[in-house]
Design a protein around this motif. Structure first.
Motif, short mmCIF file in Angstrom:
data_model
loop_
_atom_site.label_atom_id
_atom_site.label_comp_id
_atom_site.label_asym_id
_atom_site.label_seq_id
_atom_site.Cartn_x
_atom_site.Cartn_y
_atom_site.Cartn_z
N PRO A 178 2.02 0.33 1.29
CA PRO A 178 2.60 0.56 -0.07
C PRO A 178 1.96 -0.61 -0.82
N LEU A 179 1.11 -1.45 -0.43
CA LEU A 179 0.53 -2.53 -1.19
C LEU A 179 -0.28 -2.13 -2.24
N ASP A 180 -0.99 -0.95 -2.17
CA ASP A 180 -1.70 -0.29 -3.02
C ASP A 180 -0.95 -0.26 -4.61
N ALA A 181 0.40 -0.17 -4.49
CA ALA A 181 1.01 -0.07 -5.74
C ALA A 181 1.07 -1.41 -6.63
N CYS A 182 0.62 -2.48 -5.80
CA CYS A 182 0.89 -3.84 -6.44
C CYS A 182 -0.53 -3.94 -7.17
N ARG A 183 -1.73 -3.64 -6.66
CA ARG A 183 -3.17 -3.88 -7.09
C ARG A 183 -3.86 -2.33 -7.23
N PRO A 184 -3.36 -1.63 -7.97
CA PRO A 184 -4.33 -0.20 -7.88
C PRO A 184 -5.66 -0.22 -7.75
N THR A 185 -6.54 0.24 -7.00
CA THR A 185 -7.90 0.03 -6.73
C THR A 185 -8.52 1.46 -6.59
N LEU A 186 -9.44 1.63 -7.55
CA LEU A 186 -9.84 3.05 -7.58
C LEU A 186 -10.77 3.31 -6.41
N ALA A 187 -11.52 2.72 -5.98
CA ALA A 187 -12.48 2.77 -4.75
C ALA A 187 -13.16 1.49 -4.33
N PRO A 188 -13.84 1.60 -3.18
CA PRO A 188 -14.45 -0.02 -2.57
C PRO A 188 -15.67 0.10 -3.58
N ALA B 111 5.31 -11.20 1.25
CA ALA B 111 5.11 -9.81 1.55
C ALA B 111 5.69 -9.23 2.94
N GLU B 112 5.87 -10.29 3.65
CA GLU B 112 6.81 -9.96 5.01
C GLU B 112 8.31 -9.80 4.58
N ASP B 113 8.74 -10.31 3.79
CA ASP B 113 10.17 -10.18 3.44
C ASP B 113 10.14 -8.77 2.69
N ALA B 114 9.39 -8.42 1.96
CA ALA B 114 8.97 -7.33 0.93
C ALA B 114 8.79 -6.07 2.01
N TYR B 115 8.30 -6.21 2.77
CA TYR B 115 7.87 -4.97 4.03
C TYR B 115 9.48 -4.63 4.91
N ALA B 116 9.86 -5.63 4.97
CA ALA B 116 11.46 -5.75 5.70
C ALA B 116 12.34 -5.18 4.81
N ALA B 117 11.98 -5.05 3.50
CA ALA B 117 13.18 -4.63 2.60
C ALA B 117 12.62 -3.20 1.78
N ARG B 118 11.94 -2.65 2.59
CA ARG B 118 11.43 -1.30 2.04
C ARG B 118 12.52 -0.43 1.83
N ASP B 119 12.10 0.57 0.52
CA ASP B 119 13.34 1.56 0.65
C ASP B 119 13.09 2.98 1.43
N ALA B 120 13.78 3.76 1.44
CA ALA B 120 13.64 5.11 2.22
C ALA B 120 12.22 5.72 2.09
N GLY B 122 9.56 4.22 1.70
CA GLY B 122 8.57 3.08 1.87
C GLY B 122 8.01 2.19 1.08
N ALA B 123 8.69 2.44 -0.22
CA ALA B 123 8.09 1.44 -1.59
C ALA B 123 8.61 0.17 -1.02
N LEU B 124 7.80 -0.82 -1.66
CA LEU B 124 8.14 -2.23 -1.60
C LEU B 124 9.36 -2.28 -2.73
N PRO B 125 10.18 -3.52 -2.51
CA PRO B 125 11.26 -3.82 -3.70
C PRO B 125 10.60 -4.31 -5.06
#
Lengths: 271, 395
Positions: A178-188, B111-120, B122-125
């Motif tokens: 889900p990290l991609d939502a934090c830093r949307p990146t189009l392509a390598p 990030a470790e804390d955020a991964y442990a707190a993901r919603d149903a 799978g999104a990060l808080p």
């Protein structure tokens, strides 16, 4: 302010629909159309089979341009110190470790040992030095959207003070969910330059790059001239290298200033 | 290179807050390692800085709040460091003072804390702020804003050599004329990723780490932050100014997580650092070893030190006191070197009664009180990256 200059002895590119300098130069020069498509980087020929198996997509991306830029420079790849710059580093590996930690809770042995040593920001530089047998220093920078600017400034400062050529390798790969939502990146996207003290190449330089840091002069996101590439520049911070690569492909001198911190880096080529 | 005056320095580790606490513990032979209560599944011992959980960043910097930046702030507010930088900014201009810092994992705990707190789904808080915590840029942007500086900024991440390499990269910026001074250093804080990662590599010692011992069985992980202000040495310096005299780096080109067995990369980094300081190996009074306590590192480094400095130069590791503070170990070594030279002592490797009998360099088992001038400090990391600094009085 201090102006820094270096000769460009080799250039490389890898990105969506930009598969190496030879294929991309006509696109960047405006003589062939650009088409966005997924372009997985090739397996790095410099790595032995064991390392090749362990190297993920981010390492492959970085090594694709490291290899192409050094080959173009005609300097032995093992002879060059290097500057690697990436905003995200190997977020693919870091993301999978974060998944494993979250899944494992308080279990021992939650993380794969290979993934762990691949998670360091200097993993690509490490694989490059292993693959090429390169004993020279490699520094590895990261500065979010300013990673390319920081790498370029660092590379020119190092060329100036050490008076020897080096490899600059900049790369960013999309983050995994889900990290991609934090830093949307189009392509390598990755770019490589072999930079040398002015005059080093004795006539083999493609062009001379001049850089001038303007701490008080902001700049906007540089606009590429090739139709269709604006989304890539906006969608991958390292693709801010595209205007420089376009100027090289078009044999032009002027290119837009590059945002860096509150100010910018003024860039110019001479031929 | 031109010597760079270290006009201010500060550090925080399990030994305490501020530079004086580091030197005091080294002198008294008191280590800071305690049983691992951060990631208990991994076992072993850690060098933990107490109180970070209760020390959020001030409201104006709340977006940067994470364990790593809290650790950084403890150091920035110790030893009058923030004030010293403000004075330097007034002397040189805020845009003539660079910030070049190293970290290996930045604020990954967020990030470790955020991964442990993901919603149903799978999104990060939404409270998770990647750019201001986990991103490598976080520590640099926080520090630069805290100090009110406008000079160039780099974040260096070369694993456990990060903050040492940051010193070298900052020196180049000054030499290239892009700035007149630089804040160098870095921070690395305890996180599950590192503890579990080293456990996966089977490199965590069950007991407090014992670098240089025949029965050494791995590392203890610690956390630390530290900063130094490097300035061009122009004009007379009050007192005997301490300086960064030289720096060298290399790549092993051998393996991602094992050092070159004969220490070829370490030898190259040390020789380059000596050459850049224009000093012969005989001028070195203390080699501050990388000395992690793993079988491979310590054996390799013994051979490398022997090759560069010979069998007489005293050498020791301080990781038995602080644990291996990863990307911060380089700046911690710089601060320790300054104060050990000022106070005239070379700390022994903690808890070491006899060095590994196969070692041929001069590993200290007792703290030695003696005037000294020049320190060679090593920092090596994953990816086969090596960096050595030469520190000593301004010539």
């Amino acid at each position: 302010m201090t102006a820094l200059s270096a000769d460009i002895l080799g250039v490389a590119i890898w990105g969506p629909g930009l598969e190496g300098w030879a294929a991309s130069a006509p696109i960047l020069a405006g003589t062939q159309p650009y088409a966005f498509r997924a372009s997985p980087p090739p397996a790095p020929a410099v790595l032995a089979a064991t390392e090749r198996r362990r190297a993920g997509p981010v390492v492959r991306l970085a090594l694709a341009v490291a290899q192409e830029a050094t080959a173009a420079s005609a300097l032995p790849p093992e002879s060059l110190p290097s500057v690697f710059a990436s905003g995200h580093g190997d977020a693919v590996v870091v993301g999978s470790i974060l998944e494993a930690l979250a899944a494992a809770g308080q279990q021992p042995r939650a993380v794969s040992p290979t993934q762990f040593h691949n998670s360091v920001h200097n993993a690509a530089a490490g694989y490059w030095s292993i693959g090429t047998g390169n004993p020279h220093p490699a520094t590895c920078l990261g500065l979010g959207d300013d990673s390319y600017a920081a790498g370029l400034l660092k590379a020119l400062a190092e060329v100036t003070t050490t008076n020897r050529p080096l490899l600059l390798c900049v790369y960013d790969h999309p983050l995994p969910p889900p990290l991609d939502a934090c830093r949307p990146t189009l392509a390598p996207f990755a770019a490589g330059l072999v930079l040398a003290p002015p005059g080093f190449g004795a006539g083999t330089a493609l062009a001379r790059l001049h850089l001038h840091w303007q701490p008080e002069t902001p700049a906007t996101l540089p606009s590429p001239r090739t139709p269709g590439l604006a989304a890539l520049v906006a969608g991958n911070a390292c693709a801010r290298a595209l205007p420089l690569l376009e100027a090289l492909a078009r044999h032009e001198a002027e290119l837009p200033a590059l945002p860096y911190l509150e100010g910018s880096l003024a860039l110019r080529l001479s031929w | 290179m031109q010597p760079l005056h270290i006009s201010a320095a500060t550090a925080v580790s399990a030994l305490g807050v501020g530079a004086a606490a580091q030197a005091r513990a080294l002198r008294q032979g008191q280590g800071g390692l305690t049983p691992n209560n951060y990631e208990p599944a991994v076992g072993g011992f850690i060098g933990r800085v107490p109180g970070l959980e209760q020390a959020p960043l001030p409201a104006a910097f709340a977006q940067f709040d994470c364990r790593n930046n809290r650790l950084a702030l403890l150091a920035l507010t110790a030893d009058g460091f923030t004030q010293a930088v403000a004075a330097a900014a007034a002397r040189h201009g805020a845009h003539r003072v660079a910030v070049v810092l190293g970290t290996s994992t930045s604020g990954v705990t967020a990030a470790e804390d955020a991964y442990a707190a993901r919603d149903a789904n799978g999104a990060l808080p939404p409270s998770f702020d990647y750019a201001h915590t986990q991103d490598l840029a976080s520590l640099g942007n926080f520090t630069r804003q805290w100090l009110g500086l406008r000079g160039p900024l780099f974040m260096v991440s070369t694993a456990c050599a990060s903050s040492a390499r940051a010193c070298m990269d900052a020196a180049q910026l000054i030499e290239a004329g892009l700035c007149d001074a630089a804040v160098v250093g870095g921070a690395d804080s305890l996180c599950r990723m590192t503890l579990q990662g080293f456990a996966a590599l089977e490199l965590i010692a069950a007991t407090p780490c014992r670098p240089g011992a025949a029965d050494r069985a791995g590392i203890s992980i610690g956390e630390a932050s530290g900063f130094a202000l490097l300035e061009r040495a122009t004009g007379p310096i009050p007192g005997q100014g301490f300086a960064l005299l030289g720096a060298g780096a290399s790549s092993d080109g051998y393996h991602m997580s094992s050092p070159h067995p004969e220490g070829a990369g370490a030898v190259a980094a040390m020789r380059q650092a000596l050459a850049s300081a224009s000093l012969a190996p005989e001028a070195i009074d203390w080699v501050h070893l990388h000395g992690t306590g793993t079988r491979a590192n310590d054996a390799m480094e013994d051979q490398a030190v022997l090759a560069v400095c010979g069998p007489a130069t005293p050498c020791s590791s301080t990781k038995g006191y602080t644990g291996h503070t990863l990307g911060a170990c380089g700046i911690l070594g710089l601060v320790m070197a300054r104060d050990c030279v000022a106070q005239g002592f070379i700390p022994a490797s903690l808890g070491l009664t006899a060095a590994d009998p196969s070692f041929r360099s001069n590993t200290l088992t007792t703290t030695r009180t003696a005037p000294m001038r020049h320190v060679l400090a090593n920092a090596f990391g994953f990816g086969g990256t090596n960096c050595s600094l030469v520190l000593g009085p301004l010539p």
